[in-house]
Write a protein that holds these residues in place. Sequence first.
Motif, mmCIF file in Angstrom:
data_model
loop_
_atom_site.group_PDB
_atom_site.id
_atom_site.type_symbol
_atom_site.label_atom_id
_atom_site.label_comp_id
_atom_site.label_asym_id
_atom_site.label_seq_id
_atom_site.Cartn_x
_atom_site.Cartn_y
_atom_site.Cartn_z
ATOM 1 N N UNK A 100 27.625 -23.569 -10.836
ATOM 2 C CA UNK A 100 26.652 -24.379 -11.678
ATOM 3 C C UNK A 100 25.677 -22.237 -11.046
ATOM 4 N N UNK A 101 24.940 -22.141 -11.718
ATOM 5 C CA UNK A 101 23.818 -20.613 -12.298
ATOM 6 C C UNK A 101 22.310 -21.066 -11.467
ATOM 7 N N UNK A 102 21.620 -20.609 -10.631
ATOM 8 C CA UNK A 102 20.967 -21.117 -9.839
ATOM 9 C C UNK A 102 20.061 -19.814 -9.697
ATOM 10 N N UNK A 103 19.139 -19.444 -10.302
ATOM 11 C CA UNK A 103 18.423 -18.620 -11.074
ATOM 12 C C UNK A 103 17.029 -18.429 -9.793
ATOM 13 N N UNK A 104 17.187 -17.497 -8.800
ATOM 14 C CA UNK A 104 15.593 -17.342 -8.385
ATOM 15 C C UNK A 104 14.641 -16.652 -8.666
ATOM 16 N N UNK A 105 13.076 -16.699 -8.871
ATOM 17 C CA UNK A 105 11.686 -16.029 -9.276
ATOM 18 C C UNK A 105 11.434 -15.565 -8.503
ATOM 19 N N UNK A 106 11.693 -14.507 -8.186
ATOM 20 C CA UNK A 106 10.387 -13.595 -7.136
ATOM 21 C C UNK A 106 9.188 -14.350 -7.244
ATOM 22 N N UNK A 107 8.049 -13.982 -6.192
ATOM 23 C CA UNK A 107 7.204 -13.666 -6.035
ATOM 24 C C UNK A 107 6.612 -13.104 -7.997
ATOM 25 N N UNK A 108 5.467 -13.824 -8.326
ATOM 26 C CA UNK A 108 5.034 -13.379 -9.365
ATOM 27 C C UNK A 108 5.824 -12.609 -10.134
#
Length: 142
Positions: A100-108
């Motif tokens: 699985x790929x978990x993508x993380x969005x940084x602040x803003x």
Amino acid sequence: MDAKQLTYKLYISRSWNHSFAFNELDNLFHSINQSSGGENDCFSFQLAPSPEYKGRRRYELIREKMRECDAVIVLCGVYNSYSDWISKEIVASKHELNKPIIAIRLYKERTISPMIKKHADRIVELNADQILDAISEFIDRS
């Protein structure tokens, strides 16, 4: 954490090579490990191989490092300098190793790479609860 597994093994994408982003992620996982009581770390990491490798060799090293991992952690943003790298990570994780790929969005961060949007199993904020939920959802399924 599930009794089946004490430590989740995560592959950290080369997209995290931006030091500020990696430091944020590292601090977050460090605080999660600390809050687990300190007896066992909840996470261990495989960092992407050195950028000096190119072409097929790069792909083979990525695949080798991913093989024993439970999930792949990538950044959501558009990073032109890492598009070839991330493409190789996606092929290895989705088409060969079924990770699985978990993508993380940084602040803003508003712009999400179309490639990440298409292939990520989950997109979450840089938030411990969201990341833990995503990781445990996909890992506990397997």
